[in-house]
Structure formats: structure tokens, C-alpha cells
Design an enzyme around this catalytic site. Structure first.
Site, PDB file in Angstrom:
ATOM      1  N   LYS A 242       0.833  -1.289  -0.136  1.00  0.00           N
ATOM      2  CA  LYS A 242      -0.041  -0.062  -0.036  1.00  0.00           C
ATOM      3  C   LYS A 242       0.863   1.197   0.109  1.00  0.00           C
ATOM      4  O   LYS A 242       1.546   1.479   1.037  1.00  0.00           O
ATOM      5  CB  LYS A 242      -0.985   0.029   1.281  1.00  0.00           C
ATOM      6  CG  LYS A 242      -1.888   1.246   1.334  1.00  0.00           C
ATOM      7  CD  LYS A 242      -3.038   1.019   2.314  1.00  0.00           C
ATOM      8  CE  LYS A 242      -4.118   2.371   2.051  1.00  0.00           C
ATOM      9  NZ  LYS A 242      -3.797   3.437   1.800  1.00  0.00           N
ATOM     10  N   ARG A 262      -8.278  10.599  -7.727  1.00  0.00           N
ATOM     11  CA  ARG A 262      -9.484   9.825  -7.002  1.00  0.00           C
ATOM     12  C   ARG A 262     -10.593  10.581  -6.780  1.00  0.00           C
ATOM     13  O   ARG A 262     -11.736  10.078  -6.646  1.00  0.00           O
ATOM     14  CB  ARG A 262      -8.774   9.409  -5.642  1.00  0.00           C
ATOM     15  CG  ARG A 262      -9.594   9.024  -4.705  1.00  0.00           C
ATOM     16  CD  ARG A 262      -8.613   8.830  -3.305  1.00  0.00           C
ATOM     17  NE  ARG A 262      -9.693   8.565  -2.246  1.00  0.00           N
ATOM     18  CZ  ARG A 262      -9.571   7.821  -1.385  1.00  0.00           C
ATOM     19  NH1 ARG A 262      -8.534   7.078  -1.178  1.00  0.00           N
ATOM     20  NH2 ARG A 262     -10.336   7.669  -0.339  1.00  0.00           N
TER      21      ARG A 262
END
Ligand code: AMP
Length: 547
Positions: A242, A262
């Protein structure tokens, strides 16, 4: 359609706090909107652009000048009325009322006209653009009734105060056109645009599929208590680093590439290097791929998020920025390939397809990944990801489809310490003494359905630079000021570190953070991406388990 009808709708919505009533009022209005439906739905969300896309770019100070000019008042009068009402919309309404008593009877304003003038605002850049922006809004206000002026001003500054959240718009579209809220939501998650979704629902066909250059709301992850819990959640887990970076969704059609964040904002301009990487290293005519961008030094070592943040914010001298702060794209998904959506295919197939189309190099590569059921191996991989300075790992279910806009537990994130929280700044207090020129204590909130519930205040962890930067961002968003406390339009998300989560009856969220401190500004997140009260509750439970 006449804009006055929309202003009446806004007024009705403002007069009730009941969500079901708001939904019903909206649905009735949508049913009667005919060919204006797309614009009406968009404007009922208080905007002319889909959430997360362009900002109208007019600061509060400029808006005051516009109100003065269109109502024939002095700036002093605007400031005085603003002090009394605490709201620029009402300020415009009051001052226009005075003016209208003198000169009644101008033309009728239409929804289409308001929509087209406002839509033009962000396109104007460069020399003379401020004047042109002012003219476009003044033109609207000079034809507006006082009530219309209230809502035009609020649309421009982005604070409608009508309490219409995403869920209400979704349910109203469903009710108006006899669809299931779930279908409406799915179409919205794929298209990210309620105006478009309403047009489809009105025509009766809500089948939405991934479309090139129409950014898809991204799939999200849930938190897991620890790696073990995450590994046991799936039969076929994929364990992936991540990265502590910035998510990008790249759309490619032949030689045309656009990059979205995003939040679904277009960032191609800030990242021409990523545009080039996709053009040069993707062996597919058409695709939508996703990855996490991090900043790296000349040897390819990961750099802190702050460097990347400078790249995201930068609007000019981009070439220099590209040279100074190099990036690495770590790819992890493909959701569209050569005319076909892959959203319903399992991750296993998507990952294989991605592997086939990417020519890997050190700046454009696959996210570090292992496919294993072996906990020991996964733990080693996790520790290694942390050693590399990344946040932790994602454990993904290889059998799961891509769920746009959702946090459904097919991806689980694991981070080592108490996970930082992304909270929304809803208020702030001016400092004292040396800090008097800065907003130096932030009132923070987490999401709960369509509401934002306070989790307390944070006044430490700031450098002077950060205070300066935050004040600059927050000042134009002040909706109301009482003594030293300002109410802030919820737009800014900050990442907060803390020592412990405590139950607290003092705050509406029911929780408070012990020793909260600023970690960083999250320019890549909107309030919709902030943590929820449910997340805090879950972290609270995990904290107990760890103890
Ligand atoms: P969070 O913001 O904590 O909910 O975590 C989700 C975010 O992690 C995504 O939106 C991505 O920006 C980021 N991320 C980093 N590495 C990955 C990865 N390997 N797969 C998916 N998302 C990732």
C-alpha cells in the site's frame, strides 16, 4: 425552464430538515423537468459540474465586489449586510431588494442561461479573466430577482445550505423515474455524474458501463485489524504494497491519454510525464488503468508525500516541476480494455490482463505484489513494504469484481500503528498574539451519512508555513464568523495523527481524539473521502482488541 422555478425549489428544500420531504419535493420537480433534467439535477446538487470536478474559482472577496456592482451598493454596505446576515447569498438578496424597489422589470432568467454562464467560469484563465468572470456573474445578478440572487451567489461560492446530499439526489431520481435506488447508485458510481444519470433514467435506460474519458469512481478498501484477519478473509488473497501516494486513473484511446485523480479531477496538466508513460508503455489501443503515484529521487528511492503534494498543486512551470520531482506509477488494476469493461471480471483476470499490456520500467511498473495464502510470507512482505517507507499492505480478494465507488471489504488495508484519520475542517478559531493572523485551531468532523459530525479540535502539529497555507485555503471558505470562531464550508480534508480514540459525549460524533496533531493536508481527498464515524467506531474496537 425559468430559473425562478429552481429558486422556489431551493427555498422549499431550505425550509425543511426532513430528508424524506426533501426527496419527495425533488422527485416531483425532476418529473416535471423534461429536457432540462440534466442541468436541473446538477444544479439541485448546488453545482454545475459533477462532484469532484472543476471549481468555479471565485473567491469570497471577489463575490462581494460583484454583489456591490450588481446591486449598486458600496463595498461597505456589502460588508455591513454580510456581518448582519453571515451569508453572502442573503447579503445579495437584501441589497437587491433595495435596488429592485427602484428598478423593477428586467428579463426572465432561465436555468440554461445561469448554467451556461457559470459553466464558463473555470475555462477563463490568463490576462483579463477575472474581469470576464465578474461580468458573467454580474450579468446574471442584474437580471435576477432578489431570491434568485440569493441562490446564484450561493451556487457560485459553493454553499447552498439546502441540505441536499448525494443520497437524497439518488433517491429522488429513483422515485421520479421509477427505478431502484441501487440501480441509480450503480450508474452514478460508473459515470460519476448525476446529471447524466438522471437523463438516462428519464429515458428509461440506466445501463451504465465504463466509458473512456469519463472517470469512474474508484474502488476503496476497508481497514482490517491485522494481517492475519485480512489473510483469513479470502480464499485467494493477493497481497500488495500500500503505497503512500496519490491514486491515478489513466484513460487511453490511441494516442490520446487523460489522467484523473481519485476525486475524479483531471490532472493530466500537472502530470505530463504520466501521460507520456502511458502513451509509451501501454500496449493496448484503449484502456483504463489504475495505479498509485509516488515521488522518487534520482536513484528511484521513495520520497515523502509532501514532494508529491507540490506536484499536485502546481499549475504553472510544470516542466521544471517534472524535472525536479520525479514520479513512479505503481499499477494495480485495469478496468477497461479495447472496447470492453472489465469491472465485472474477477481481479485475477484483470491482473493478468494488466500484466499483458504493460511494458514495465522503473518509473512505470506493477505494484509490488505476492499471491499467497502463507501468512509467514505475507508478514515478511508486509514488513518489507514498511521498510521501504510505504504505508502497509492491501490484501485483495482475487475472485472479486471491481466495485466502483465502494468500500465493500473485497480490498482490506493493513497499517501498523493507529491508523491516521482523514477529517474535514468544518470550523476554525483565529489564534492569539503571534498567531492572530492565522486560523490556528481547527474544528474537525467525520462523516455520518450525509452529515458531518464533530470529533473535536486540533491545535498542534502545525509549522508556521502550514498555518499560513491552511489559513490561505480556509479563509475563502468562511461561511459565518462569530467573534473568533469561523464556520468553514466543508471542503478541506486533513490527515490527523493521535494517541488514542476516546468515547466522548461532548462531541456529536460520540468520539474524541487524544492528542490530535496535523500530519498533512490531503489535497487529493474531498469530504466524501473523509473517514466516517463508523470507521472511528471500528478503529476504537480494534484499539481495544490490541490493548
Ligand atoms: P485509504 O485512502 O486509506 O482508504 O486507502 C485507499 C487508497 O490507498 C487508494 O485510494 C489508493 O490511493 C491507495 N493505494 C496505495 N496502494 C494501493 C494498492 N496497491 N492498491 C489499491 N490502492 C492503493
Amino acid at each position: 425552464m425559468q430559473y425562478s422555478k429552481l429558486a422556489d425549489l431551493y427555498e422549499k428544500l431550505e425550509s425543511t430538515a426532513k430528508k424524506l420531504e426533501k426527496r419527495d419535493v425533488l422527485a416531483e420537480f425532476y418529473k416535471k423537468s423534461d429536457s432540462s433534467i440534466g442541468k436541473v439535477v446538477m444544479m439541485s446538487t448546488g453545482s454545475v459540474f459533477p462532484a469532484g470536478s472543476l471549481d468555479l474559482g471565485l473567491a469570497r472577496g471577489l463575490m462581494k465586489k460583484i454583489i456591490a456592482k450588481s446591486s449598486g451598493s458600496s463595498l461597505d454596505a456589502v460588508n455591513k449586510t454580510f456581518k448582519e446576515t453571515g451569508d453572502l447569498g442573503l447579503t445579495a438578496e437584501h441589497l437587491m431588494q433595495k435596488k429592485k424597489q427602484v428598478s423593477l422589470g428586467s428579463h426572465v432568467l432561465t436555468v440554461e442561461k445561469v448554467f451556461s454562464n457559470l459553466k464558463e467560469l473555470p475555462n477563463l484563465t490568463g490576462k483579463g479573466s477575472q474581469e470576464r468572470k465578474v461580468d458573467l456573474v454580474v450579468e446574471l445578478l442584474s437580471h435576477a430577482s432578489p431570491k434568485e440572487a440569493r441562490y446564484i451567489v450561493r451556487t457560485v461560492i459553493g454553499g447552498m445550505r439546502i441540505g441536499v446530499a448525494e443520497g437524497i439526489v439518488r433517491d429522488a431520481i429513483a422515485l421520479a423515474f421509477e427505478k431502484e435506488p441501487k440501480e441509480v447508485e450503480h450508474a452514478f458510481n460508473v459515470l460519476g455524474d448525476f446529471g447524466l444519470v438522471a437523463e438516462m433514467a428519464q429515458k428509461g435506460d440506466l445501463k451504465a458501463d465504463a466509458k473512456l474519458f469519463q472517470p469512474i469512481r474508484v474502488m476503496l478498501a476497508e481497514s482490517a485489524a491485522d494481517l492475519k484477519e485480512a489473510m483469513e478473509a479470502f480464499k485467494e488473497p493477493l497481497v500488495q504494497t500500500k503505497y503512500d501516494g496519490f491514486r491515478v486513473q489513466c484513460h487511453k484511446d490511441g494516442n490520446k491519454v487523460r489522467v484523473f485523480s481519485r476525486r475524479l479531477d483531471e490532472v493530466t496538466h500537472q502530470f505530463p510525464d504520466i501521460e507520456q508513460m502511458v502513451k509509451a508503455n501501454v500496449n493496448a489501443k484503449q484502456c483504463i488503468i489504475e495505479g498509485e503515484v509516488i515521488a522518487v529521487d534520482s536513484k528511484g528511492n521513495p520520497q515523502p508525500f509532501q514532494s508529491l503534494s507540490r506536484r499536485i498543486q502546481r499549475k504553472h512551470d510544470i516542466d521544471k516541476m517534472v524535472r525536479d520531482i520525479q514520479v513512479q506509477v505503481n499499477l494495480f488494476d485495469v478496468i477497461y480494455l479495447n472496447g470492453k469493461s472489465l469491472m465485472n471480471n474477477p481481479l485475477k483476470e484483470r491482473w493478468q490482463e494488466l500484466k499483458k499490456i504493460i511494458k514495465e520500467n522503473k518509473s512505470f511498473c506493477f505494484a509490488d505484489t505476492i499471491e499467497t495464502n502463507d501468512y509467514e510470507k505475507a508478514e515478511k512482505f508486509y514488513q518489507n513494504s514498511l521498510k521501504m517507507g510505504q504505508e502497509g499492505v492491501m490484501v485483495k480478494n482475487l475472485s472479486a469484481s471491481y466495485q466502483p465507488g465502494k468500500r465493500v471489504g473485497f480490498w482490506l488495508k493493513i497499517k501498523p500503528i493507529m491508523e491516521p484519520l482523514d477529517l474535514v475542517v468544518v470550523g476554525a478559531e483565529w489564534g492569539e498574539g503571534k498567531r492572530a493572523k492565522w486560523l490556528s485551531s481547527m474544528i474537525l468532523a467525520a462523516r455520518s451519512g450525509s452529515e458531518l459530525l464533530e470529533t473535536g479540535r486540533m491545535a498542534s502539529g502545525f509549522t508556521e508555513d502550514q498555518l499560513e497555507q491552511l489559513t490561505k485555503k480556509l479563509k475563502p471558505l468562511i461561511i459565518e464568523e462569530k467573534e473568533k470562531i469561523a464556520r468553514i464550508r466543508p471542503e478541506i480534508v486533513i490527515e490527523i495523527g493521535y494517541e488514542e480514540i476516546q468515547r466522548s459525549p461532548k462531541y456529536p460524533s460520540g468520539f474524541a481524539l487524544r492528542f490530535p496533531r496535523l500530519l498533512r493536508l490531503r489535497d487529493d481527498k474531498s469530504p466524501k473521502d473523509a473517514n466516517t464515524v463508523k470507521d472511528i467506531e471500528k478503529l476504537f474496537a480494534m484499539q481495544k482488541k490490541r490493548k
